[in-house]
Each structure stands twice: as C-alpha cells, then as structure tokens.
Write a protein that holds these residues in place. Structure first.
Motif, PDB file in Angstrom:
ATOM      1  N   TYR A  15       0.837  -1.204   0.000  1.00 12.11           N
ATOM      2  CA  TYR A  15       0.000   0.000   0.000  1.00 12.11           C
ATOM      3  C   TYR A  15       0.874   1.258   0.000  1.00 12.11           C
ATOM      4  O   TYR A  15       1.882   1.326   0.685  1.00 12.11           O
ATOM      5  CB  TYR A  15      -0.902   0.020   1.235  1.00 12.11           C
ATOM      6  N   SER A  16       0.471   2.233  -0.773  1.00 14.03           N
ATOM      7  CA  SER A  16       1.142   3.531  -0.788  1.00 14.03           C
ATOM      8  C   SER A  16       0.099   4.626  -0.623  1.00 14.03           C
ATOM      9  O   SER A  16      -0.843   4.695  -1.421  1.00 14.03           O
ATOM     10  CB  SER A  16       1.888   3.737  -2.104  1.00 14.03           C
ATOM     11  N   PRO A  17       0.250   5.461   0.378  1.00  9.73           N
ATOM     12  CA  PRO A  17      -0.704   6.567   0.548  1.00  9.73           C
ATOM     13  C   PRO A  17      -0.707   7.528  -0.640  1.00  9.73           C
ATOM     14  O   PRO A  17      -1.669   8.255  -0.854  1.00  9.73           O
ATOM     15  CB  PRO A  17      -0.252   7.267   1.829  1.00  9.73           C
ATOM     16  N   LEU A  18       0.343   7.504  -1.442  1.00  7.52           N
ATOM     17  CA  LEU A  18       0.386   8.371  -2.624  1.00  7.52           C
ATOM     18  C   LEU A  18      -0.684   7.994  -3.638  1.00  7.52           C
ATOM     19  O   LEU A  18      -1.081   8.815  -4.460  1.00  7.52           O
ATOM     20  CB  LEU A  18       1.769   8.332  -3.272  1.00  7.52           C
ATOM     21  N   LEU A  19      -1.167   6.752  -3.572  1.00  8.40           N
ATOM     22  CA  LEU A  19      -2.243   6.339  -4.467  1.00  8.40           C
ATOM     23  C   LEU A  19      -3.537   7.101  -4.186  1.00  8.40           C
ATOM     24  O   LEU A  19      -4.405   7.189  -5.052  1.00  8.40           O
ATOM     25  CB  LEU A  19      -2.483   4.830  -4.344  1.00  8.40           C
ATOM     26  N   GLU A  20      -3.642   7.645  -2.996  1.00  2.00           N
ATOM     27  CA  GLU A  20      -4.843   8.378  -2.625  1.00  2.00           C
ATOM     28  C   GLU A  20      -4.731   9.887  -2.864  1.00  2.00           C
ATOM     29  O   GLU A  20      -5.695  10.621  -2.684  1.00  2.00           O
ATOM     30  CB  GLU A  20      -5.172   8.116  -1.154  1.00  2.00           C
ATOM     31  N   VAL A  21      -3.578  10.338  -3.266  1.00  2.00           N
ATOM     32  CA  VAL A  21      -3.373  11.772  -3.508  1.00  2.00           C
ATOM     33  C   VAL A  21      -4.087  12.167  -4.795  1.00  2.00           C
ATOM     34  O   VAL A  21      -3.896  11.546  -5.838  1.00  2.00           O
ATOM     35  CB  VAL A  21      -1.866  12.111  -3.622  1.00  2.00           C
ATOM     36  N   ILE A  70      15.836  18.187  -1.116  1.00  2.00           N
ATOM     37  CA  ILE A  70      14.458  18.448  -1.552  1.00  2.00           C
ATOM     38  C   ILE A  70      14.337  19.865  -2.089  1.00  2.00           C
ATOM     39  O   ILE A  70      13.774  20.090  -3.169  1.00  2.00           O
ATOM     40  CB  ILE A  70      13.466  18.222  -0.398  1.00  2.00           C
ATOM     41  N   LEU A  71      14.874  20.824  -1.353  1.00  2.00           N
ATOM     42  CA  LEU A  71      14.766  22.224  -1.773  1.00  2.00           C
ATOM     43  C   LEU A  71      15.512  22.487  -3.075  1.00  2.00           C
ATOM     44  O   LEU A  71      15.010  23.202  -3.949  1.00  2.00           O
ATOM     45  CB  LEU A  71      15.271  23.145  -0.664  1.00  2.00           C
ATOM     46  N   GLN A 125       8.996  23.146 -14.102  1.00  2.00           N
ATOM     47  CA  GLN A 125       8.722  22.157 -15.141  1.00  2.00           C
ATOM     48  C   GLN A 125       7.773  21.060 -14.652  1.00  2.00           C
ATOM     49  O   GLN A 125       7.234  20.315 -15.462  1.00  2.00           O
ATOM     50  CB  GLN A 125      10.018  21.490 -15.631  1.00  2.00           C
ATOM     51  N   ASN A 126       7.589  20.965 -13.340  1.00  2.00           N
ATOM     52  CA  ASN A 126       6.753  19.909 -12.747  1.00  2.00           C
ATOM     53  C   ASN A 126       5.815  20.499 -11.687  1.00  2.00           C
ATOM     54  O   ASN A 126       5.884  20.122 -10.520  1.00  2.00           O
ATOM     55  CB  ASN A 126       7.629  18.837 -12.092  1.00  2.00           C
ATOM     56  N   PRO A 127       4.934  21.397 -12.060  1.00  2.00           N
ATOM     57  CA  PRO A 127       4.081  22.058 -11.059  1.00  2.00           C
ATOM     58  C   PRO A 127       2.914  21.170 -10.622  1.00  2.00           C
ATOM     59  O   PRO A 127       1.751  21.446 -10.892  1.00  2.00           O
ATOM     60  CB  PRO A 127       3.596  23.303 -11.803  1.00  2.00           C
ATOM     61  N   SER A 128       3.241  20.092  -9.962  1.00  2.00           N
ATOM     62  CA  SER A 128       2.254  19.077  -9.616  1.00  2.00           C
ATOM     63  C   SER A 128       2.347  18.719  -8.133  1.00  2.00           C
ATOM     64  O   SER A 128       3.433  18.461  -7.614  1.00  2.00           O
ATOM     65  CB  SER A 128       2.513  17.831 -10.474  1.00  2.00           C
ATOM     66  N   VAL A 134       5.861  12.815  -4.199  1.00  2.00           N
ATOM     67  CA  VAL A 134       6.767  11.712  -4.543  1.00  2.00           C
ATOM     68  C   VAL A 134       8.211  12.111  -4.250  1.00  2.00           C
ATOM     69  O   VAL A 134       8.985  11.327  -3.687  1.00  2.00           O
ATOM     70  CB  VAL A 134       6.587  11.283  -6.020  1.00  2.00           C
ATOM     71  N   LEU A 135       8.580  13.326  -4.604  1.00  2.00           N
ATOM     72  CA  LEU A 135       9.922  13.828  -4.323  1.00  2.00           C
ATOM     73  C   LEU A 135      10.219  13.769  -2.822  1.00  2.00           C
ATOM     74  O   LEU A 135      11.276  13.287  -2.401  1.00  2.00           O
ATOM     75  CB  LEU A 135      10.056  15.268  -4.824  1.00  2.00           C
ATOM     76  N   THR A 136       9.294  14.232  -2.030  1.00  2.00           N
ATOM     77  CA  THR A 136       9.470  14.252  -0.574  1.00  2.00           C
ATOM     78  C   THR A 136       9.564  12.834  -0.014  1.00  2.00           C
ATOM     79  O   THR A 136      10.443  12.531   0.794  1.00  2.00           O
ATOM     80  CB  THR A 136       8.321  15.026   0.090  1.00  2.00           C
ATOM     81  N   LYS A 137       8.659  11.969  -0.446  1.00  2.00           N
ATOM     82  CA  LYS A 137       8.677  10.578   0.035  1.00  2.00           C
ATOM     83  C   LYS A 137      10.002   9.903  -0.320  1.00  2.00           C
ATOM     84  O   LYS A 137      10.604   9.229   0.512  1.00  2.00           O
ATOM     85  CB  LYS A 137       7.519   9.794  -0.576  1.00  2.00           C
ATOM     86  N   THR A 138      10.469  10.106  -1.536  1.00  2.00           N
ATOM     87  CA  THR A 138      11.725   9.495  -1.970  1.00  2.00           C
ATOM     88  C   THR A 138      12.889   9.965  -1.106  1.00  2.00           C
ATOM     89  O   THR A 138      13.729   9.158  -0.681  1.00  2.00           O
ATOM     90  CB  THR A 138      11.986   9.826  -3.450  1.00  2.00           C
TER      91      THR A 138
END
Length: 83
Positions: A3-9, A54-55, A64-67, A73-77
């Motif tokens: 399970y990944s909580p990112l699936l619910e984002v 991260i920053l 280029q990635n305003p999402s 995903v960046l933060t989780k990684t």
C-alpha cells in the motif's frame, strides 16, 4: 502489492511563480532546524542534508513539474533514502 498513501493523492496543478522560487531559496539559505531540541548535531546534519536535497530539486525543477503529486513523490523518496 504494498500500500502507498500516494495512491490516494488527488493530483493538482500548482501555481508556481518566481516569488515562490525566491521564497524557497530564502528558506534554504536560512538556518534550518535551529530550534531542534537538545544536542543532536548528527540528526541536524542528516535532516539538513535531506531538506537541502528536496529544496534544490524544487528550486531547479518545480517550474517544469508544477504538480502536487510530483512534490509528494519527491518528498517521500528523500525521506525513504534516510530511513
């Protein structure tokens, strides 16, 4: 499958301006974790390195990635790299 909580984002497009990037740069240049309690220099160093990474990525790639999902995903990684 794990399970990944990112699936619910629910992804959203973020409004990113030069002001946003300037604020991120100012935050990065500030003393990070100055209020971290106790004497934990190794933790402070590790957390600062993670947050700097991260920053840096946000500052360089967010236009280029305003999402919302991309940021999550960046933060989780970055977090999973240190645990």
């Amino acid at each position: 499958m794990e399970y990944s909580p990112l699936l619910e984002v629910q992804d959203q497009t973020l409004v990113i301006t030069q002001s946003t990037l300037s604020e991120l740069k100012s935050f990065k240049d500030s003393e990070l974790f100055s209020e971290l309690p106790g004497s934990v220099p190794n933790e402070k160093k590790l957390l600062t390195k993670m947050l700097d990474s991260i920053l840096d990525t946000l500052i360089n790639d967010l236009l280029q990635n305003p999402s919302k999902l991309w940021v999550m995903v960046l933060t989780k990684t970055a977090i999973f790299r240190i645990i």
